[in-house]
Write a protein that holds these residues in place. Structure first.
Motif, mmCIF file in Angstrom:
data_model
loop_
_atom_site.group_PDB
_atom_site.id
_atom_site.type_symbol
_atom_site.label_atom_id
_atom_site.label_comp_id
_atom_site.label_asym_id
_atom_site.label_seq_id
_atom_site.Cartn_x
_atom_site.Cartn_y
_atom_site.Cartn_z
ATOM 1 N N ASP A 57 32.709 43.675 28.785
ATOM 2 C CA ASP A 57 31.803 44.497 29.577
ATOM 3 C C ASP A 57 30.986 43.655 30.553
ATOM 4 N N TYR A 58 30.641 42.428 30.162
ATOM 5 C CA TYR A 58 29.978 41.521 31.100
ATOM 6 C C TYR A 58 30.924 41.187 32.252
ATOM 7 N N LEU A 59 32.163 40.893 31.923
ATOM 8 C CA LEU A 59 33.143 40.490 32.934
ATOM 9 C C LEU A 59 33.343 41.576 33.986
ATOM 10 N N ILE A 60 33.434 42.826 33.539
ATOM 11 C CA ILE A 60 33.749 43.922 34.459
ATOM 12 C C ILE A 60 32.510 44.737 34.857
ATOM 13 N N CYS A 61 31.316 44.264 34.429
ATOM 14 C CA CYS A 61 30.074 45.003 34.746
ATOM 15 C C CYS A 61 30.163 46.465 34.310
ATOM 16 N N ASN A 62 30.562 46.690 33.072
ATOM 17 C CA ASN A 62 30.670 48.053 32.554
ATOM 18 C C ASN A 62 29.280 48.651 32.365
ATOM 19 N N GLN A 63 29.031 49.767 33.025
ATOM 20 C CA GLN A 63 27.706 50.391 32.995
ATOM 21 C C GLN A 63 27.560 51.475 31.926
ATOM 22 N N ASN B 118 40.835 33.313 25.266
ATOM 23 C CA ASN B 118 41.592 32.472 26.202
ATOM 24 C C ASN B 118 41.148 32.777 27.629
ATOM 25 N N LEU B 119 39.958 32.353 27.979
ATOM 26 C CA LEU B 119 39.411 32.666 29.302
ATOM 27 C C LEU B 119 40.145 31.936 30.417
ATOM 28 N N ALA B 120 40.847 30.842 30.083
ATOM 29 C CA ALA B 120 41.630 30.134 31.100
ATOM 30 C C ALA B 120 42.731 31.007 31.672
ATOM 31 N N VAL C 176 34.806 35.964 40.855
ATOM 32 C CA VAL C 176 33.521 35.284 40.679
ATOM 33 C C VAL C 176 33.009 35.485 39.263
ATOM 34 N N ARG C 177 33.100 36.734 38.756
ATOM 35 C CA ARG C 177 32.664 37.010 37.383
ATOM 36 C C ARG C 177 33.478 36.193 36.379
ATOM 37 N N CYS C 178 34.771 36.032 36.645
ATOM 38 C CA CYS C 178 35.621 35.228 35.761
ATOM 39 C C CYS C 178 35.125 33.783 35.700
ATOM 40 N N LYS C 179 34.799 33.224 36.849
ATOM 41 C CA LYS C 179 34.325 31.837 36.898
ATOM 42 C C LYS C 179 32.992 31.682 36.181
ATOM 43 N N ILE C 180 32.108 32.645 36.370
ATOM 44 C CA ILE C 180 30.806 32.594 35.689
ATOM 45 C C ILE C 180 31.012 32.613 34.173
ATOM 46 N N LEU C 181 31.893 33.484 33.704
ATOM 47 C CA LEU C 181 32.124 33.600 32.263
ATOM 48 C C LEU C 181 32.772 32.332 31.708
ATOM 49 N N GLN C 182 33.727 31.776 32.442
ATOM 50 C CA GLN C 182 34.367 30.537 32.013
ATOM 51 C C GLN C 182 33.353 29.406 31.897
ATOM 52 N N ALA C 183 32.396 29.368 32.805
ATOM 53 C CA ALA C 183 31.378 28.312 32.774
ATOM 54 C C ALA C 183 30.460 28.422 31.578
ATOM 55 N N LYS C 184 30.363 29.626 31.006
ATOM 56 C CA LYS C 184 29.507 29.847 29.842
ATOM 57 C C LYS C 184 30.222 29.536 28.529
ATOM 58 N N GLN C 185 31.549 29.343 28.594
ATOM 59 C CA GLN C 185 32.326 29.149 27.364
ATOM 60 C C GLN C 185 32.046 27.776 26.734
#
Length: 386
Positions: A266-272, A342-344, A377-386
């Motif tokens: 939900d963070y990745l796709i901004c699920n509201q 597997n966020l990669a 961009v959301r994918c990169k942000i999430l990968q950086a948090k892993q």
């Protein structure tokens, strides 16, 4: 009129019900309290009747359903049929394709094996009516699982290739939700999150998402709302901790891991709109044992579906549900689940996502590319948090 609340073939309770409004005005007897729907148990019959009425109201088509009031008006004008959400529910004995509960008329009892929608064909009349297509024939068959489906988007159940599938539309000019469902399925496959698989269907120029039913004929989907309501919440306990505690008391396996996966998606796709009705757990309706957390489904109200393309900002925080007000705050609850995914695998999905969105007619130039870039961009942000 007397009805028997049934759980498949199990007699659960004897009820006095208004067969027009679907209102339970008295609980006459409870024979199998263990088989009552989760979260409905009450110390006395009066309180149980109140709980059952709220539960049955949740088995009716909501007033907010797109096109529902127009469909009822058209039926009245063209077929002289005066129907409501409650009468439609009673026409199919409250049978559903989400669980195994139903109302059996006591004076003329029916057999589960002959009436359930899992193993018997059902009419497409109601589904077509909900999609604005009034049948030409004089006689309309109102026995349909569409009568007990919730949600505000236009939807209907169909049998395709002997499989029960849910067909669901979009909203607004962009009609983006069906495409979002397919993209969410793709992302779940990439990173390893159990999910319901969605595909696209076009009827005329309208896009719809299609997904198979996630329950079998001996399973119940129990929404998070009823799990959350199964036990009282102590003062000072967060909604997240209370939900986890309820799951533990009920014996639902693997909840923390799966719940974290849901919040990460939900963070990745901004699920509201991940409300307490569109996630939960699956239970065996015969043994009452828990199968586990339900696969992820209903992720369409995401990916900036209601924003103009020029206003999309992938770096901005976004509203969230159900455990925190923002996606950043909710992701903080799910950090322990990040290493297991597997966020990669998200690195090579950009072309696949674009191929999905390019099938749309959004009515805005370059919207598909803007959505793909924002998701990247959301994918990169999430990968950086892993």
């Amino acid at each position: 009129m007397k009805y028997i609340l049934m759980h498949r073939e199990t007699v659960v309770a004897v009820l006095s019900v208004n067969d027009i409004s679907g209102t339970v005005y008295r609980v006459d007897d409870v024979l199998q309290p263990a088989h009552l729907p989760i979260g409905l148990y009450a110390p006395d019959h009066k309180e149980l009747a109140k709980n059952l009425n709220l539960w049955l109201a949740g088995r009716t088509i909501p007033a907010s359903r797109s096109g529902f009031h127009r469909a009822l008006e058209d039926l009245q004008v063209q077929k002289k049929l005066q129907l409501s959400a409650s009468t439609l529910m009673m026409k199919c004995f409250a049978l559903s394709l989400s669980d195994q509960y139903w109302l059996n008329p006591a004076e003329q009892p029916l057999e589960w094996s002959k009436v359930n929608f899992y193993n018997n064909d059902f009419s497409e009349d109601v589904g077509n009516i909900l999609f604005g297509q009034i049948p030409q024939q004089d006689s309309i068959d109102l026995a349909s699982p569409c009568n007990t489906s919730d949600g505000w988007l236009k939807k209907k159940w169909k049998i395709l290739n002997c499989q029960r599938v849910l067909v669901k539309g979009g909203s607004g000019m962009a009609q983006q939700e069906p495409f979002n469902e397919v993209v969410a399925s793709l992302l779940c496959r990439k990173v390893g999150i159990p999910h319901v698989e969605y595909s696209l269907l076009f009827e005329g120029d309208k896009p719809y998402s299609v997904c198979p039913n996630m329950t079998t004929d001996r399973q119940d989907f129990v929404s998070a709302y009823y799990i959350f309501s199964a036990f009282p919440r102590a003062d000072g306990v967060s909604a997240y901790d209370h939900f986890l505690a309820c799951c533990e008391k009920l014996g639902i396996p693997d909840v923390p891991e799966r719940l974290q996966q849901m919040m990460i998606l939900d963070y990745l796709i901004c699920n509201q709109d991940r409300h307490f009705g569109n996630f939960g757990a699956i239970r065996d309706a015969v043994t009452l044992e828990w199968v586990g957390f339900a696969p992820i489904f209903d992720s369409g109200t995401s990916l900036w579906f209601d924003q103009y393309a020029s206003k999309i900002d992938a770096l901005a925080d976004a509203p969230a549900k159900p455990f925190a007000a923002t996606q950043q705050a909710q992701l903080a609850l799910a950090r322990d689940g990040l290493p297991a995914l597997n966020l990669a695998a998200l690195d090579d999905c950009k072309d696949e996502v674009l191929a999905i969105f390019e099938q749309a007619h959004f009515g805005e130039p370059n919207r598909a590319n803007i959505l793909v870039d924002a998701l990247a961009v959301r994918c990169k942000i999430l990968q950086a948090k892993q």
